[in-house]
Design a protein around this motif. Structure first.
Motif, PDB file in Angstrom:
ATOM      1  N   GLU A  16      42.753  43.041  23.758  1.00 23.52           N
ATOM      2  CA  GLU A  16      42.347  44.055  24.720  1.00 23.52           C
ATOM      3  C   GLU A  16      40.876  44.381  24.509  1.00 23.52           C
ATOM      4  O   GLU A  16      40.418  44.543  23.387  1.00 23.52           O
ATOM      5  CB  GLU A  16      43.195  45.313  24.546  1.00 23.52           C
ATOM      6  N   LEU A  17      40.139  44.484  25.589  1.00 25.54           N
ATOM      7  CA  LEU A  17      38.735  44.855  25.553  1.00 25.54           C
ATOM      8  C   LEU A  17      38.607  46.263  26.104  1.00 25.54           C
ATOM      9  O   LEU A  17      39.028  46.539  27.226  1.00 25.54           O
ATOM     10  CB  LEU A  17      37.900  43.886  26.384  1.00 25.54           C
ATOM     11  N   VAL A  18      38.057  47.172  25.297  1.00 28.34           N
ATOM     12  CA  VAL A  18      37.908  48.569  25.696  1.00 28.34           C
ATOM     13  C   VAL A  18      36.434  48.922  25.694  1.00 28.34           C
ATOM     14  O   VAL A  18      35.760  48.777  24.673  1.00 28.34           O
ATOM     15  CB  VAL A  18      38.674  49.506  24.727  1.00 28.34           C
ATOM     16  N   VAL A  19      35.947  49.376  26.841  1.00 26.74           N
ATOM     17  CA  VAL A  19      34.575  49.858  26.935  1.00 26.74           C
ATOM     18  C   VAL A  19      34.600  51.326  26.534  1.00 26.74           C
ATOM     19  O   VAL A  19      35.421  52.096  27.019  1.00 26.74           O
ATOM     20  CB  VAL A  19      34.032  49.716  28.373  1.00 26.74           C
ATOM     21  N   SER A  20      33.709  51.699  25.631  1.00 26.08           N
ATOM     22  CA  SER A  20      33.746  53.054  25.083  1.00 26.08           C
ATOM     23  C   SER A  20      32.380  53.721  25.149  1.00 26.08           C
ATOM     24  O   SER A  20      31.363  53.091  24.896  1.00 26.08           O
ATOM     25  CB  SER A  20      34.214  52.996  23.624  1.00 26.08           C
ATOM     26  N   ASP A  21      32.401  54.998  25.467  1.00 22.64           N
ATOM     27  CA  ASP A  21      31.188  55.811  25.386  1.00 22.64           C
ATOM     28  C   ASP A  21      31.212  56.671  24.124  1.00 22.64           C
ATOM     29  O   ASP A  21      30.233  57.316  23.788  1.00 22.64           O
ATOM     30  CB  ASP A  21      31.065  56.739  26.601  1.00 22.64           C
ATOM     31  N   GLY A  22      32.347  56.684  23.446  1.00 27.11           N
ATOM     32  CA  GLY A  22      32.532  57.580  22.313  1.00 27.11           C
ATOM     33  C   GLY A  22      32.177  56.972  20.976  1.00 27.11           C
ATOM     34  O   GLY A  22      31.678  55.863  20.882  1.00 27.11           O
ATOM     35  N   ARG A  23      32.458  57.731  19.958  1.00 24.53           N
ATOM     36  CA  ARG A  23      32.185  57.317  18.588  1.00 24.53           C
ATOM     37  C   ARG A  23      33.470  57.131  17.792  1.00 24.53           C
ATOM     38  O   ARG A  23      33.426  57.003  16.588  1.00 24.53           O
ATOM     39  CB  ARG A  23      31.302  58.351  17.893  1.00 24.53           C
ATOM     40  N   ALA A  24      34.599  57.137  18.476  1.00 29.93           N
ATOM     41  CA  ALA A  24      35.872  56.976  17.781  1.00 29.93           C
ATOM     42  C   ALA A  24      36.675  55.890  18.479  1.00 29.93           C
ATOM     43  O   ALA A  24      36.592  55.721  19.689  1.00 29.93           O
ATOM     44  CB  ALA A  24      36.652  58.281  17.777  1.00 29.93           C
ATOM     45  N   MET A  25      37.400  55.131  17.681  1.00 32.34           N
ATOM     46  CA  MET A  25      38.286  54.132  18.266  1.00 32.34           C
ATOM     47  C   MET A  25      39.644  54.248  17.597  1.00 32.34           C
ATOM     48  O   MET A  25      39.748  54.615  16.436  1.00 32.34           O
ATOM     49  CB  MET A  25      37.715  52.727  18.101  1.00 32.34           C
ATOM     50  N   ARG A  26      40.678  53.975  18.362  1.00 35.41           N
ATOM     51  CA  ARG A  26      42.028  53.979  17.818  1.00 35.41           C
ATOM     52  C   ARG A  26      42.285  52.593  17.252  1.00 35.41           C
ATOM     53  O   ARG A  26      42.001  51.595  17.893  1.00 35.41           O
ATOM     54  CB  ARG A  26      43.041  54.306  18.898  1.00 35.41           C
ATOM     55  N   CYS A  27      42.807  52.559  16.032  1.00 39.21           N
ATOM     56  CA  CYS A  27      43.131  51.295  15.390  1.00 39.21           C
ATOM     57  C   CYS A  27      44.499  51.460  14.752  1.00 39.21           C
ATOM     58  O   CYS A  27      44.631  52.133  13.730  1.00 39.21           O
ATOM     59  CB  CYS A  27      42.073  50.933  14.352  1.00 39.21           C
TER      60      CYS A  27
END
Length: 159
Positions: A16-27
């Motif tokens: 999955e490719l997620v474009v993010s503007d934030g500083r946190a990612m779910r892993c």
């Protein structure tokens, strides 16, 4: 093309490719704080997700494909049981990025590829970020993957 068939087989489980503007990612079950604006992209091997910062533009640009190919290389390494922080594994992921670009059959000359990879590595990994791997070592690994495909990358964990 051996690289194309390798990537198709390796990523068949989906990434999955997620474009993010934030500083946190779910892993997996965790939320990881990460400055994507500094790194450009990051992979979560636990759930086969690659995050990339929207500030870097289109995921279809050659430079961004290089970064995403590197992160996807980490997911393939995980699938192969090659884990842990290692400068050799970072070079192998760089090699995988080159193999990924080759598999996309972009038709880039080696000179254009060298220039694009060198500029991308300057932006996303200033010298010293990955220990003793110099920008020259990383560029060499990208070009190795681009010119010789994934098979050339397999030996990196043993170097």
């Amino acid at each position: 093309n051996p690289s194309r068939s390798f990537w198709a087989a390796s990523l068949v489980g989906g990434v999955e490719l997620v474009v993010s503007d934030g500083r946190a990612m779910r892993c997996g079950e965790a939320v990881v704080e990460l400055d994507l604006e500094a790194t450009g992209a990051a992979a979560c091997v636990a759930d086969r997700t690659t995050y990339y910062a929207s500030v870097f533009g289109d995921a279809d640009s050659v430079a961004m494909m290089l970064v995403l190919g590197h992160e996807w290389g980490h997911i393939v390494q995980f699938d192969l049981g090659l884990v842990g922080p290692s400068e050799r594994l970072e070079l192998q992921a760089d090699c995988a990025a080159g193999a990924f670009l080759d598999s996309e059959m972009l038709g880039l000359s080696i000179e254009t590829m060298t220039d694009m990879a060198a500029r991308a590595l300057e932006v996303w990994s200033p010298e010293g970020v990955l220990g003793s791997n110099s920008a020259t070592d990383r560029l060499r690994a990208v070009l190795d993957g681009y010119t010789n495909g994934w098979d050339a990358c397999l030996g990196y964990e043993r170097r």
